[in-house]
Design an enzyme around this catalytic site. Structure first.
Site, short mmCIF file in Angstrom:
data_model
loop_
_atom_site.label_atom_id
_atom_site.label_comp_id
_atom_site.label_asym_id
_atom_site.label_seq_id
_atom_site.Cartn_x
_atom_site.Cartn_y
_atom_site.Cartn_z
N HIS A 201 0.84 -1.20 0.00
CA HIS A 201 0.00 0.00 0.00
C HIS A 201 0.87 1.25 0.00
O HIS A 201 1.96 1.27 0.59
CB HIS A 201 -0.90 -0.01 1.24
CG HIS A 201 -1.97 1.02 1.22
ND1 HIS A 201 -1.86 2.20 1.92
CD2 HIS A 201 -3.17 1.07 0.60
CE1 HIS A 201 -2.96 2.92 1.74
NE2 HIS A 201 -3.77 2.26 0.95
N SER A 403 -7.99 -15.07 -1.54
CA SER A 403 -8.45 -13.70 -1.73
C SER A 403 -9.89 -13.63 -2.20
O SER A 403 -10.43 -14.57 -2.77
CB SER A 403 -7.53 -13.00 -2.75
OG SER A 403 -7.99 -11.72 -3.05
#
Length: 483
Positions: A201, A403
């Protein structure tokens, strides 16, 4: 007054007042003329490897004051006429309608919009502030520390850290959790180098800039997971410096989960035993992984230093917030007495939203471990449904095993991207399947995408983009890889 009518109320049909000179976007971007449908994105022709390419660039100033609800000074008789209250009520009503519409077409960002906090509306009349240390009550009495510590205890149990061994607090967002975790690592190892995969991120690299830390970007596998072969090579180039590592429990774009055990083994094999600090960024999947079979376990029984999650993502808090947990032994390096508060403080922010812990406490009590487990299973099931439907329609797509983030080829039409609020990077976009994303919503998205796509590509219209370098040849259906 510009933008007002005779009764002192704003006329929403009027053009907004001109920007102050120092914010004039024309002076920021010069003579550049932007097409309105680009929405702040300028496409430039560039040359690379002898191939002409279109590069998307965010243009500073494009979105400055495209629309706003102006603040209009009250007229002298407003209290008598009530016109201002009526005006504000109409603005809020229209805004609510727009929120309802945008929520219907929300797929690209990891926010759980399935919640109901009506029972907590009675608390909105109070200014609840948890300033200072959650475990030391300050002189400000309107706080929610008892809720905050209850939430922290819950997460400490989840990640297997005893009550007398942890410290933490409710942050204002996931970014603050990363900023704090990396700061703790820097305080433990002041001369340490920060390592993070290139798909981490952006807040991780923001932390490196803020703290003036040396930062090494590590390559990733096609899945988005950290490449520990490259990690090993870069560790060995800096053997004299301790290592501070950001481990992703779900990357931003591909939802990839770094192999925590392999990261620890790599560090120890390279001679960094007792000379490393690991921060786990679990913004979205940090709360999902404990309920996924065969998922790598995030636990303080392993040599990690901190874990952070977002509260407004999988948990479904209606306001941005997060949870940061670290080892108590590390926090003294950050903590300082604040006489003004009659408390100590080791947080990033000063004032902290006291409503957020109550919202988190409320949701954790309603759902519990069993409720979250059901929601995780639903998300994974629906994500596989979406991936299979996309590939069945000839659209390149990838879904990592652990995921609920489905990566697909970037839709050609930016208006379609904005309508469904898809997050994009280069030639790929993604859909994050959250608890509020139903099969019906996915079917609506798929139907609209298939209809639009038939007009984008064809014999005379060109081929869809090749996304093999992003998702692998097995997942790319551009025409060259779908044989």
């Amino acid at each position: 007054m510009v933008g007002s009518v005779g009764n002192g109320l704003a006329n929403l049909a009027d053009k907004p007042a001109p920007l102050p000179e120092e914010l004039d976007p024309k002076k920021i971007i010069g003579s550049l003329v932007l097409e309105p449908e680009l929405n702040g994105i300028e496409e430039k022709e560039t040359e690379g490897d002898g191939i002409e390419k279109k590069k998307r660039e965010i243009v500073l100033g494009r979105n400055v004051h495209t629309s706003c609800f102006s603040i209009i000074e009250p007229e002298a008789d407003d209290e008598l006429t009530g016109e201002r209250e009526a005006y504000m009520a109409s603005v809020l009503a229209r805004y609510r309608r727009s929120l309802v519409e945008r929520t219907k077409h929300h797929l690209g960002y990891p926010y759980n919009l399935d919640f109901d906090y009506g029972a907590l509306s009675q608390l909105q009349h109070f200014s609840i502030n948890n300033l200072g240390d959650p475990f030391i009550e300050s002189n400000y009495g309107v706080h929610s520390r008892q809720f905050e510590v209850g939430v922290l205890d819950w997460f400490a149990r989840l990640w297997e850290l005893e009550k007398n061994e942890y410290w933490g607090y409710i942050t204002n967002c996931g970014t603050e959790g990363n900023l704090h975790g990396i700061l703790v690592g820097r305080e433990v190892f002041p001369d340490g180098i920060l390592y993070a995969s290139k798909e981490s991120h952006y807040s991780v690299f923001k932390a490196a800039r803020m703290y003036r830390m040396g930062c090494v970007k590590v390559e990733t596998l096609i899945s988005g997971e950290i490449d520990c072969t490259d990690f090993e090579k870069k560790l060995l180039q800096n053997k004299d410096k301790p290592a501070i590592i950001n481990v992703n429990i779900g990357t931003t774009v591909k939802g990839a989960v770094d192999d925590l055990d392999l990261v620890i083994k790599t560090l120890e094999d390279c001679g960094f035993k007792d000379r490393f600090y690991i921060h786990c960024d679990g913004a979205l999947f940090g709360l999902m992984m404990p309920f996924v079979k065969r998922a790598p376990k995030v636990s303080f029984k392993k040599p990690i230093g901190s874990v952070s999650v977002s509260g407004h993502k999988f948990v479904g808090c209606s306001m941005p917030c997060g949870v940061q947990i670290t080892r108590l032994e590390h926090i003294n390096a950050l903590s300082s007495n604040v006489e003004y508060l009659a408390s100590r403080d080791a947080t990033i922010m000063g004032s902290r939203n006291g409503h957020a812990p109550i919202f988190l406490w409320y949701t954790l009590n309603r759902k519990g471990y069993r409720g979250f487990q059901k929601e995780v299973q639903k998300c994974l099931r629906n994500a596989h449904y979406l991936k299979d439907r996309l590939k069945g329609a000839g659209i390149g797509a990838m879904l990592n095993e652990l995921s609920s983030t489905v990566v697909l080829e970037r839709p050609k039409d930016e208006e379609f991207v904005r309508r469904w609020q898809l997050a994009c990077e280069g030639n790929i976009a993604h859909v994050v399947v959250m608890p509020n994303v139903t099969i019906e919503k996915l079917d609506s998205f798929l139907s609209e995408l298939a209809q639009m796509r038939s007009g984008w590509y064809g014999e005379e219209k060109g081929k869809p983009p090749c996304i093999a370098k992003d998702v692998g040849t097995d997942n790319c259906l551009c025409g060259s890889h779908d044989k």
